[in-house]
Enzyme design. Structure first.
Site, mmCIF file in Angstrom:
data_model
loop_
_atom_site.group_PDB
_atom_site.id
_atom_site.type_symbol
_atom_site.label_atom_id
_atom_site.label_comp_id
_atom_site.label_asym_id
_atom_site.label_seq_id
_atom_site.Cartn_x
_atom_site.Cartn_y
_atom_site.Cartn_z
ATOM 1 N N ASP A 261 -21.567 -24.645 1.334
ATOM 2 C CA ASP A 261 -20.983 -23.305 1.380
ATOM 3 C C ASP A 261 -20.581 -22.933 2.799
ATOM 4 O O ASP A 261 -19.537 -22.305 3.013
ATOM 5 C CB ASP A 261 -21.968 -22.278 0.827
ATOM 6 C CG ASP A 261 -22.313 -22.543 -0.630
ATOM 7 O OD1 ASP A 261 -21.486 -23.149 -1.331
ATOM 8 O OD2 ASP A 261 -23.420 -22.156 -1.048
ATOM 9 N N SER A 300 -28.484 -18.343 7.090
ATOM 10 C CA SER A 300 -28.287 -19.473 7.997
ATOM 11 C C SER A 300 -26.882 -19.550 8.560
ATOM 12 O O SER A 300 -26.614 -20.345 9.456
ATOM 13 C CB SER A 300 -28.598 -20.787 7.265
ATOM 14 O OG SER A 300 -27.578 -21.102 6.329
#
Length: 314
Positions: A261, A300
């Site tokens: 992603d 993240s």
């Protein structure tokens, strides 16, 4: 991506799913009928499309995320996550269903993961929903979708984007059988090794094997194939070029859950700024490289400054 010239950003529209990630870490997965003790648990935002939107938003892209949500606390989490990343949303509230959730197992020793996704309201996204948001999609510079919502909706969105001259990216995840028609709508197709094998029936365990499989996808009508290869980087493959881009290391790997992603969000952000494809893939590799050094998925995702600093170090 930094330069002395002013950057003209084209809007990015991403169709996809938000789910609340319930992430468990343990030494190994339990066997059927077995209970084991884990080492940690986290609850956070996830879903491939949402993660990609957050990644692009944190990189400074002008992003709108299109999805369905239930009317519940997980939907509140979704909106808060997008607001913090600067992501606009086109949400269809769906009180008759629930906001999606995912079980994520993370292997303590390697950071590898196994995932079960229950998309909930997002599985009700229909071609009619896409038609209702046709102006949003047609006004984008880059359109991105995946396969967590119904394929018919993704197909219609790609058709509208292609008809309007919008650059299209299909991240064919999770792996699924696709009609030949959908390939012809993809300027970029971004499978990982497993997804490439599923789409082509060809083994992909090396760069050369990825090239041969990518050729088969080009024959189906894809404009450019980008095969993500984990710690081997990515392959940018079209009729005119084939470039292997090495992975960009930012430190020790903590968790790989959101790497794909991060890559796709980074790719969309770079392309929306007019970055040429090879440099866009290198930029996306750097985004992914930073993301795997941190726990979680959406949390993240790095900022543009972090990615540019990493690339500047070579």
């Amino acid at each position: 991506m930094a330069s002395g010239k002013p950057v003209v950003m084209k809007p990015v529209v991403i169709l996809g799913v938000f789910v609340a990630d319930t992430a468990y870490r343990a030494q190994r997965q339990p066997r059927m009928g077995e209970t084991i003790l884990g080492t940690s648990f986290t609850l956070g935002p996830g879903g491939k499309g949402s993660n990609q939107a957050v990644a692009a938003g944190k990189l400074g892209a002008d992003v709108t995320f299109l999805t369905r949500l239930g009317v519940d606390p997980f939907a509140d989490m979704a909106r808060q996550t997008w607001a913090q990343a600067g992501v606009k949303n086109a949400v269809i509230d769906t009180p008759e269903s629930y906001t999606g959730a995912a079980y994520i197992f993370v292997e303590e020793t390697t950071g590898n993961n196994a995932i079960i996704v229950s998309p909930g309201a997002a599985m009700l996204i229909s071609p009619a929903d896409i038609e209702a948001n046709a102006a949003l999609i047609s006004g984008a510079g880059v359109f991105v979708t995946q396969l967590e919502q119904p394929i018919e909706a993704a197909m219609r969105a790609l058709e509208i984007a292609r008809g309007a001259g919008v650059m299209t990216i299909l991240n064919p995840a999770p792996a699924a059988k696709l009609s030949d028609r959908i390939y012809t709508l993809c300027d970029y197709l971004t499978p990982n090794e497993t997804e490439t094998e599923e789409l082509t029936g060809m083994k992909v365990s090396s760069v050369d094997e990825a090239r041969r499989a990518a050729d088969k996808l080009l024959e189906k009508g894809v404009g450019t194939v980008i095969v993500t290869l984990g710690d081997k980087g990515a392959l940018l493959h079209s009729k005119d070029r084939s470039d292997h881009v090495p992975a960009v290391s930012a430190g020790a790997v903590v968790e790989t859950t959101g790497a794909g992603d991060a890559f796709n969000g980074g790719l969309a952000a770079a392309l929306s700024r007019g970055v040429e494809p090879l440099q866009a893939v290198r930029f996306a590799c750097a985004v992914a490289g930073i993301s795997v050094t941190r726990p979680g998925t959406a949390p993240s995702m790095p900022t543009l400054q972090e990615v540019e600093a990493l690339l500047a170090r070579g």
